[in-house]
Design a protein around this motif. Structure first.
Motif, PDB file in Angstrom:
ATOM      1  N   TYR A  57       0.863  -1.191   0.000  1.00 53.08           N
ATOM      2  CA  TYR A  57       0.000   0.000   0.000  1.00 53.08           C
ATOM      3  C   TYR A  57       0.891   1.230   0.000  1.00 53.08           C
ATOM      4  N   CYS A  58       0.813   1.950  -1.108  1.00 50.18           N
ATOM      5  CA  CYS A  58       1.855   2.936  -1.388  1.00 50.18           C
ATOM      6  C   CYS A  58       1.239   4.291  -1.737  1.00 50.18           C
ATOM      7  N   THR A  59       1.657   5.349  -1.077  1.00 47.66           N
ATOM      8  CA  THR A  59       1.211   6.683  -1.471  1.00 47.66           C
ATOM      9  C   THR A  59       1.957   7.077  -2.758  1.00 47.66           C
ATOM     10  N   SER A  60       1.334   7.944  -3.554  1.00 50.20           N
ATOM     11  CA  SER A  60       1.845   8.176  -4.912  1.00 50.20           C
ATOM     12  C   SER A  60       3.287   8.690  -4.921  1.00 50.20           C
ATOM     13  N   ASP A  61       3.668   9.466  -3.894  1.00 50.99           N
ATOM     14  CA  ASP A  61       5.034  10.007  -3.872  1.00 50.99           C
ATOM     15  C   ASP A  61       6.092   8.906  -3.798  1.00 50.99           C
ATOM     16  N   ARG A  62       5.721   7.741  -3.262  1.00 53.78           N
ATOM     17  CA  ARG A  62       6.722   6.679  -3.090  1.00 53.78           C
ATOM     18  C   ARG A  62       6.690   5.622  -4.196  1.00 53.78           C
ATOM     19  N   VAL A  63       5.719   5.760  -5.096  1.00 57.42           N
ATOM     20  CA  VAL A  63       5.577   4.732  -6.137  1.00 57.42           C
ATOM     21  C   VAL A  63       6.869   4.581  -6.956  1.00 57.42           C
ATOM     22  N   PRO A  64       7.480   5.684  -7.430  1.00 55.91           N
ATOM     23  CA  PRO A  64       8.704   5.508  -8.234  1.00 55.91           C
ATOM     24  C   PRO A  64       9.808   4.764  -7.478  1.00 55.91           C
ATOM     25  N   GLU A  69       6.419  -3.229  -8.941  1.00 61.74           N
ATOM     26  CA  GLU A  69       5.188  -2.649  -9.511  1.00 61.74           C
ATOM     27  C   GLU A  69       3.993  -3.585  -9.427  1.00 61.74           C
ATOM     28  N   ASP A  70       4.232  -4.897  -9.507  1.00 63.18           N
ATOM     29  CA  ASP A  70       3.082  -5.819  -9.460  1.00 63.18           C
ATOM     30  C   ASP A  70       2.473  -5.916  -8.065  1.00 63.18           C
ATOM     31  N   SER A  71       3.160  -5.393  -7.060  1.00 60.00           N
ATOM     32  CA  SER A  71       2.618  -5.440  -5.701  1.00 60.00           C
ATOM     33  C   SER A  71       1.918  -4.130  -5.317  1.00 60.00           C
ATOM     34  N   ILE A  72       2.263  -3.059  -6.010  1.00 58.75           N
ATOM     35  CA  ILE A  72       1.831  -1.735  -5.549  1.00 58.75           C
ATOM     36  C   ILE A  72       0.321  -1.517  -5.676  1.00 58.75           C
ATOM     37  N   VAL A  73      -0.276  -1.093  -4.572  1.00 58.87           N
ATOM     38  CA  VAL A  73      -1.677  -0.665  -4.566  1.00 58.87           C
ATOM     39  C   VAL A  73      -1.627   0.797  -4.147  1.00 58.87           C
ATOM     40  N   GLU A  74      -1.940   1.684  -5.069  1.00 59.49           N
ATOM     41  CA  GLU A  74      -1.769   3.103  -4.758  1.00 59.49           C
ATOM     42  C   GLU A  74      -2.898   3.605  -3.865  1.00 59.49           C
ATOM     43  N   ILE A  75      -2.538   4.352  -2.829  1.00 53.29           N
ATOM     44  CA  ILE A  75      -3.541   4.899  -1.902  1.00 53.29           C
ATOM     45  C   ILE A  75      -3.220   6.372  -1.668  1.00 53.29           C
ATOM     46  N   ASP A  76      -4.222   7.127  -1.180  1.00 45.14           N
ATOM     47  CA  ASP A  76      -3.991   8.548  -0.925  1.00 45.14           C
ATOM     48  C   ASP A  76      -3.291   8.758   0.406  1.00 45.14           C
ATOM     49  N   SER A  77      -3.679   7.935   1.373  1.00 37.76           N
ATOM     50  CA  SER A  77      -3.057   8.082   2.689  1.00 37.76           C
ATOM     51  C   SER A  77      -3.036   6.701   3.348  1.00 37.76           C
ATOM     52  N   PHE A  78      -2.084   6.477   4.246  1.00 38.40           N
ATOM     53  CA  PHE A  78      -1.972   5.174   4.903  1.00 38.40           C
ATOM     54  C   PHE A  78      -3.260   4.802   5.633  1.00 38.40           C
TER      55      PHE A  78
END
Ligand code: ATP
Length: 317
Positions: free
Chosen positions: A28-35, A43-52
């Motif tokens: 569970y990743c906020t957009s700033d940390r996705v890169p 990338e196959d694990s990332i679920v983008e969220i707005d806040s923890f």
């Protein structure tokens, strides 16, 4: 069944370990940390969220959540305890860890040597570290050489804990208590390096204890044997006080003084960041398994073993 965690702290450790054991994963990743996490091939694990906080609202019934330091700091033990999240480990221990009195009770019950605490300023007969209630990460702590220094700084002791200041080396020893194998494993040790408490040159009495990172440590084997006993004492005390078996990783946080006395000032009932140095293996985990074994992988292996013997639900509390 998937394994998931928040993208911070020891997420690389946890997710890479879960993948190595063949689990599907969610990060569970906020957009700033996705890169950043993408750069590690996650990338196959990332679920983008707005806040923890979002994870408290999501349907995660098919995910086992692995709590880590940032997870506990962001979500807080109360909300974790009241949530439906399927947490691997010990929700109850997280609560004891957060409460200074309960924490101290458990350490004493475990037979650990703890720094003395002073209830009255005139009782102070050694250097002290003054911890303000509710402080986290050593923020707002200060040190004083003697009671006269305290008298000059504080009018009342209200809201503070006065603890004997132990001079020595900060040794963090991590354990894994396996219910599947019915054994306690000493997993690894490290030195926590803090700015600027660990800097040699300092001009103030309010050093920052902000953690910079961890250095690997291999203990003298005779000392390691002592830590093994301390770990057993801790799991037994947990059973007596809380009435549950302690499951999974925990850490006993100590200072070893020049006389080789081991003082415990803190514990963590979850994976600690110090285990990040033991990817892909610590000397001890290698001896235990004869293969590469880091903490994230160890957790996933335990989940797999517990699934196989039908005991997983006992530890998802
Ligand atoms: P964290 O949750 O990050 O562990 P915290 O707020 O619980 O932090 P402590 O772990 O109690 O704070 O202490 C932070 C730091 O203060 C320790 O890592 C250590 O450097 C120092 N410290 C704490 N207690 C003592 C003590 N009795 N003697 C000497 N140093 C101490």
């Amino acid at each position: 069944m998937k394994i998931g965690t928040l993208a911070s702290h020891s997420a690389l450790n946890i997710i890479s370990g879960a993948k190595a054991e063949g689990f599907e994963t969610e990060l569970y990743c906020t957009s700033d940390r996705v890169p950043f996490y993408r750069s590690f091939g996650m990338e196959d694990s990332i679920v983008e969220i707005d806040s923890f906080d979002d994870i408290l609202e999501m349907d995660l019934s098919d995910v086992i959540i692995i709590p880590h330091g940032s997870f506990v700091a962001y979500i807080g033990s109360e909300r974790i305890l009241n949530s439906d999240l399927r947490i691997f480990g010990n929700k109850e221990l997280l609560r004891w860890e957060e409460d200074r009195q309960l924490k101290s009770r458990l350490m004493k019950e475990a037979g650990l040597r703890v720094p003395r605490e002073f209830d009255r300023i005139d009782e102070i007969d050694s250097p002290v570290i003054v911890k303000s209630d509710g402080a986290a990460g050593g923020e707002g702590y200060f040190i004083a050489a003697n009671k006269e220094e305290i008298e000059g700084k504080l009018d009342s002791m209200e809201g503070y804990t006065f603890q004997e200041y132990i001079v020595g080396t900060k040794v963090f020893t991590t354990y894994f208590n396996s219910l599947a194998r019915n054994r306690l494993e000493v997993f690894g040790a490290d030195i926590r390096y803090e700015t600027d408490a660990d800097a040699n040159l300092r001009f103030d009495d309010k050093p920052s204890f902000v953690v910079v990172g961890n250095l690997p440590l291999v203990l003298r084997e005779s000392v390691l044997a002592q830590y093994y006993e301390m770990g057993l004492g801790f799991t037994n005390a947990f059973m007596r006080e809380i009435g549950q078996e302690l499951a999974g990783p925990f850490c006993i946080e100590t200072i070893i003084d020049k006389n080789q006395n081991i003082y415990t000032f803190e514990f963590s009932g979850r994976i600690v960041a110090g285990t990040n140095i033991w990817i892909p293996s610590s000397p001890y985990s290698f001896v235990l398994f004869g293969e590469e074994m880091w903490m994230g992988k160890r957790i996933a292996r335990e989940i797999r073993n517990l699934l196989d013997i039908g005991k997983l639900d006992d530890v998802l509390r």
